[in-house]
Design a protein around this motif. Structure first.
Motif, PDB file in Angstrom:
ATOM      1  N   GLU A 102      24.659 -17.581 -33.462  1.00 22.63           N
ATOM      2  CA  GLU A 102      25.504 -17.398 -32.556  1.00 22.63           C
ATOM      3  C   GLU A 102      26.265 -17.543 -31.556  1.00 22.63           C
ATOM      4  N   ARG A 103      25.526 -19.142 -31.296  1.00 23.50           N
ATOM      5  CA  ARG A 103      25.742 -19.177 -29.999  1.00 23.50           C
ATOM      6  C   ARG A 103      27.612 -19.787 -31.016  1.00 23.50           C
ATOM      7  N   ARG A 105      29.536 -18.216 -32.273  1.00 21.22           N
ATOM      8  CA  ARG A 105      30.419 -17.084 -32.677  1.00 21.22           C
ATOM      9  C   ARG A 105      31.643 -17.378 -32.397  1.00 21.22           C
ATOM     10  N   PRO A 106      30.791 -17.115 -30.114  1.00 22.00           N
ATOM     11  CA  PRO A 106      32.560 -17.412 -29.557  1.00 22.00           C
ATOM     12  C   PRO A 106      33.175 -17.809 -29.430  1.00 22.00           C
ATOM     13  N   ALA A 107      32.849 -19.151 -29.892  1.00 20.78           N
ATOM     14  CA  ALA A 107      34.122 -20.228 -30.645  1.00 20.78           C
ATOM     15  C   ALA A 107      34.938 -20.212 -31.600  1.00 20.78           C
ATOM     16  N   ARG A 109      35.058 -17.663 -32.831  1.00 22.46           N
ATOM     17  CA  ARG A 109      35.579 -16.122 -33.268  1.00 22.46           C
ATOM     18  C   ARG A 109      37.252 -16.402 -32.334  1.00 22.46           C
ATOM     19  N   GLU A 110      37.325 -17.310 -31.519  1.00 23.76           N
ATOM     20  CA  GLU A 110      38.779 -17.981 -30.843  1.00 23.76           C
ATOM     21  C   GLU A 110      39.851 -18.833 -31.647  1.00 23.76           C
ATOM     22  N   ASP A 114      35.362 -15.816 -38.168  1.00 25.04           N
ATOM     23  CA  ASP A 114      34.337 -14.793 -37.344  1.00 25.04           C
ATOM     24  C   ASP A 114      33.023 -15.990 -38.513  1.00 25.04           C
TER      25      ASP A 114
END
Length: 198
Positions: A102-103, A105-107, A109-110, A114
């Motif tokens: 989960e940590r 995931r944002p990177a 997605r950037e 995903d």
């Protein structure tokens, strides 16, 4: 650590400094393990005993800490690694591994992809990784490999007791596989056959 004369505690080590010390410690221990002799055996035993005593002390801290403080201690990267090392981490490996995904995931997605946690099967962490952008050309494989490597490293750092990290096909990869129909099967099924010359 005792207070200084001014009553201010010395600054804590920054993460890169901790990492440098751990790397040097590994080098020193590896050198000791390959050296012969009773003095080396005694030194290694001293390190092992000291590690066990520190692990016991850390366990006693957790026993007295209570729920909220225990969770805060476990969230600290260095303390968390020590808790794992001494097999006293309050969270199960699956939860730690899921949080590591989960940590990241944002990177991911950037970068147009995903990553999501699928689950744990027989000590193997399973994650679904998708890369973004249709028609990404020849660079997709490398991008997927980079993301897979980063996910694998993060999961095994958070839960080193796991055996492996396995990437399962993402939705876009499954759809692409399902959409692919070999040309020869089109020619065999219902396609008009060329007329024979008369």
């Amino acid at each position: 650590m005792p207070d200084t004369e001014e009553g201010v505690r010395p600054a804590r080590l920054a993460d890169p400094d901790v990492e440098a010390r751990l790397a040097r410690l590994e080098e020193l221990l590896a050198g000791l393990e390959s050296a012969p002799g009773p003095t080396v055996r005694s030194a290694l035993e001293a390190v092992r005993l000291l590690t066990e005593v520190y692990g016991e002390a850390l366990g006693r801290v957790l026993d007295r800490a209570g729920g909220e403080l225990t969770a805060r201690l476990a969230e600290d990267e260095l303390v968390g690694h020590l808790l794992v090392l001494h097999e006293i981490h309050p969270e199960p490996a699956e939860r730690r591994a899921e949080r590591a995904v989960e940590r990241l995931r944002p990177a991911v997605r950037e970068r147009g992809g995903d990553v999501e946690w699928v689950g744990l099967e027989e000590q193997v962490a399973r994650v679904r990784i998708t890369t973004g952008g249709g028609g990404c050309g020849s660079g997709c494989g490398g991008a997927t490999d980079d993301v897979t490597g980063a996910v694998r490293a993060a999961v095994l750092a958070a839960a080193p007791e796991l055996a492996a990290v396995e990437a399962v096909a993402g939705a876009s990869e499954r759809q692409a596989a399902a959409a692919f129909v070999p040309l020869d099967s089109l020619m065999r099924r219902g396609a008009p056959r060329p007329q024979e010359p008369r």
